[in-house]
Design a protein around this motif. Sequence first.
Motif, mmCIF file in Angstrom:
data_model
loop_
_atom_site.group_PDB
_atom_site.id
_atom_site.type_symbol
_atom_site.label_atom_id
_atom_site.label_comp_id
_atom_site.label_asym_id
_atom_site.label_seq_id
_atom_site.Cartn_x
_atom_site.Cartn_y
_atom_site.Cartn_z
ATOM 1 N N ARG A 179 0.840 -1.193 0.000
ATOM 2 C CA ARG A 179 0.000 0.000 0.000
ATOM 3 C C ARG A 179 0.882 1.252 0.000
ATOM 4 N NH1 ARG A 179 -4.910 -0.393 0.609
ATOM 5 N NH2 ARG A 179 -4.641 -2.445 1.506
ATOM 6 N N GLY A 180 0.558 2.205 -0.860
ATOM 7 C CA GLY A 180 1.304 3.458 -0.912
ATOM 8 C C GLY A 180 2.448 3.463 -1.911
ATOM 9 N N ASP A 181 2.721 2.304 -2.526
ATOM 10 C CA ASP A 181 3.824 2.284 -3.483
ATOM 11 C C ASP A 181 3.371 2.881 -4.826
ATOM 12 O OD1 ASP A 181 6.440 1.928 -4.206
ATOM 13 O OD2 ASP A 181 6.475 -0.241 -3.878
ATOM 14 N N TYR A 182 4.350 3.249 -5.626
ATOM 15 C CA TYR A 182 4.101 3.884 -6.925
ATOM 16 C C TYR A 182 5.067 3.206 -7.891
ATOM 17 C CZ TYR A 182 3.608 7.969 -10.122
ATOM 18 O OH TYR A 182 3.367 8.819 -11.175
ATOM 19 N N VAL A 183 4.522 2.279 -8.690
ATOM 20 C CA VAL A 183 5.338 1.362 -9.485
ATOM 21 C C VAL A 183 5.157 1.616 -10.969
ATOM 22 C CG1 VAL A 183 5.855 -1.071 -9.951
ATOM 23 C CG2 VAL A 183 4.905 -0.412 -7.748
ATOM 24 N N MET A 184 6.267 1.688 -11.691
ATOM 25 C CA MET A 184 6.215 1.726 -13.149
ATOM 26 C C MET A 184 6.578 0.358 -13.680
ATOM 27 S SD MET A 184 5.659 4.882 -14.332
ATOM 28 C CE MET A 184 5.520 6.427 -13.394
#
Length: 244
Positions: free
Chosen positions: A34-39
């Motif tokens: 939760r809260g991660d920002y993944v490309m």
Amino acid sequence: MAAPVLDVRAATKRYGEGDMAVHALRGVSLRVERGDYVMIMGASGSGKSTLMNILGCLDIPTEGRYLLDGTDVGSLEERQLSVLRNRKIGFIFQSFNLIPRMSALANVELPLAYGGVKPAERRRRALAALDQVGLAERVGHEPNELSGGQQQRVAVARALVTAPALLLADEPTGNLDSRSTADVLGILDRLSMSGRTIALITHEDEVAAHAKRVVRLVDGQIIEDRRQAPVDGPPPRLAAAEAR
Ligand code: ADP
Ligand code: MG
């Protein structure tokens, strides 16, 4: 520990049978907190869309498992899957996919209507989401009265409005000029800052620079998983702006 938002375990995806089979994913494992920002990056044909379809519960792996916010997707029927999609995921597409001849407000209200939210509450939440993407002045406009960048901001509002566990975007800036790209990425940065979990496909390094984490696919396998910023901190571009 809370369950990860995304938990893909040794997923494979095979299209077709025998000699003609295409192995689009070859054993992909990916956990996203939760809260991660993944490309998710990779060349054309590397399996990005296949993985995205699985993450979005639009398709299921041939082998392996996928848990979305603690729910094992493999055990669900099509109807249950569509309920899960509506509740847990906000989709953003390269081509915006807004409904023509419907106002921005009505477009953003739509997922709430499917979710059974009452009209007054729908309107309140849709207006708040449009305000969050800077379109409070444009809520009555139809898609063809808005620029590409504005249309994509409406799509971001539509993705947000259900307060989903995950924002899932496939090349969201692929059809935008550099100015609109910066606007949309700025909005995603702020959403990440406010604790949203975001997974985004891109092949542009400049877009990937916004993420906290970059996962690279080659021939259906993850060959690189690189962290650019901590899960619980600001995304890199906002962190850099703060440091100035
Ligand atoms: P990307 O999005 O990275 O370009 P895809 O996930 O679309 O890659 O495709 C991965 C591989 O799977 C490619 O070789 C593609 O041709 C193949 N593929 C994708 N979808 C299908 C399908 N429905 N039927 C057969 N092969 C497919
Ligand atoms: Mg693709």
